[in-house]
Design an enzyme around this catalytic site. Structure first.
Site, PDB file in Angstrom:
ATOM      1  N   ASP A 165     -19.917  -1.462   2.359  1.00  0.00           N
ATOM      2  CA  ASP A 165     -20.894  -1.976   2.948  1.00  0.00           C
ATOM      3  C   ASP A 165     -21.811  -1.935   4.494  1.00  0.00           C
ATOM      4  OD1 ASP A 165     -19.712  -4.212   1.146  1.00  0.00           O
ATOM      5  OD2 ASP A 165     -18.814  -5.129   2.210  1.00  0.00           O
ATOM      6  N   ASP A 186     -20.724  -0.108  -2.032  1.00  0.00           N
ATOM      7  CA  ASP A 186     -21.673  -1.406  -2.003  1.00  0.00           C
ATOM      8  C   ASP A 186     -22.568  -1.219  -0.635  1.00  0.00           C
ATOM      9  OD1 ASP A 186     -20.227  -2.661  -4.723  1.00  0.00           O
ATOM     10  OD2 ASP A 186     -19.191  -4.057  -3.452  1.00  0.00           O
TER      11      ASP A 186
END
Length: 336
Positions: A165, A186
């Site tokens: 992230d 991600d």
């Protein structure tokens, strides 16, 4: 009054109106003042945050905060009521902002930008919690380098370094050019309406110890939402293996256009991870005019790469993020 006099009168009125509008735009587009950040006390402030804090609330003039080369160990936040800030570092690999918060995507970002009309150039934001990957001694956790939720924001020659992230492109219209974004899982995610142009996407999936990485996790929730991620003229490099993206929400939208892809991209390309009931046809994942060993689409999932020419042109043109001309009103003369 003769026709010529009427024509001359009308011309003068239009000229005055246009000149006045141009003057207002020029006043808006020049730097009102410059603040200098230097840890050695030779500037106005020692820290980036103290310089931002000095900007008045509801500011409506461009203020440049020039940040001297060095490593700044602090979390930096531009709150929603401080627009028109231009953060200018000494170079992507010369000015670093480093912090190590983790666990929460809402609070862990090294750099948080909630304001509209922000420009950032020539600096790197790092979340050091998992740095170096596998060598920090810390288990992998959500640890953001940046959280961008303001509208009409541009990033030039910036770095965003993390593992999981890394860059939360939350919402709003954003432009990233010549940026370097690093991560494994991600690491570009959210509901931003963004173009990434000539950026380097650096995958460090080998740190996952056999697991496969994911570059994007886009979170468009409705077919009526305008957001999505578009990667133009970019390059994907790194190690390990990675998917181009997985769906974080039901109508995720990601396009790779004219992008160089190394062999780390898995043959399937995409995952429908976040889509209920497996309805992949509502996703918009595509690759067009890409090259490199990872760009072979023969093994891609059946529901990818189904855009019409009109939709592809719409998504890959600058009007996707700039239909109102906000970028032309930003201070491009400051970016040279």
């Amino acid at each position: 009054m003769s026709k010529f006099q009427w024509f001359l009168y009308a011309f003068l009125v239009v000229y005055i109106v246009i000149s006045d509008s141009d003057a207002k735009l020029q006043r808006k587009s020049v730097v009102y003042r410059t603040i200098y950040v230097d840890p050695s006390s030779k500037g106005n402030f020692k820290t980036i945050q103290s310089a931002i804090d000095s900007v008045p609330s509801n500011n409506n003039n461009w203020i440049c905060i020039y940040i001297k080369a060095g490593v700044y160990r602090e979390a930096v936040k531009i709150p929603y009521d401080k627009p028109f800030i231009f953060l200018k570092g000494a170079g992507k690999w010369k000015t670093y902002v480093v912090w190590d918060n983790h666990e929460s995507i809402a609070t862990s970002a090294t750099f948080t930008c909630d304001a509209d009309n922000i420009i950032v150039k020539s600096m790197t934001f790092t979340n050091s919690y998992n740095r170096s990957p596998g060598g920090s001694g810390n288990p992998m956790r959500t640890a953001l380098a940046a959280k961008i939720s303001g509208d009409k924001s541009s990033f030039y020659r910036c770095g965003f370094l993390g593992l999981q992230d890394t860059l939360w492109d939350v919402q709003g219209r954003h432009y990233f050019k010549l940026c370097s974004i690093q991560g494994a899982v991600d690491f570009i995610f959210g509901s931003g309406q963004s173009i990434y142009e000539r950026c380097t996407i650096s995958v460090i999936a080998s740190s996952l110890k056999g697991s496969v990485g994911f570059i994007t996790a886009q979170s468009r929730t409705s077919p009526n939402e305008t957001n999505g991620f578009v990667f133009k003229d970019c390059k994907i490099v790194g190690n390990g293996q990675t998917f181009l993206g997985r769906a974080w929400r039901d109508y995720a939208r990601v396009i790779f256009y004219n992008t160089s892809m190394s062999g780390i991209v898995v043959s399937q390309g995409w995952s429908s991870w976040g889509v209920p009931n497996g309805d992949e046809n509502q996703l918009t994942f595509g690759e067009y005019y890409c090259r490199g060993p990872g760009s072979n689409t023969a093994g891609r999932v059946k529901w990818a790469n189904r855009l019409s020419d009109d939709l592809l042109n719409q998504l890959t043109s600058m009007s996707f993020i700039d239909d109102q001309g906000w970028m032309s009103k930003q201070v491009f003369n400051m970016l040279d």
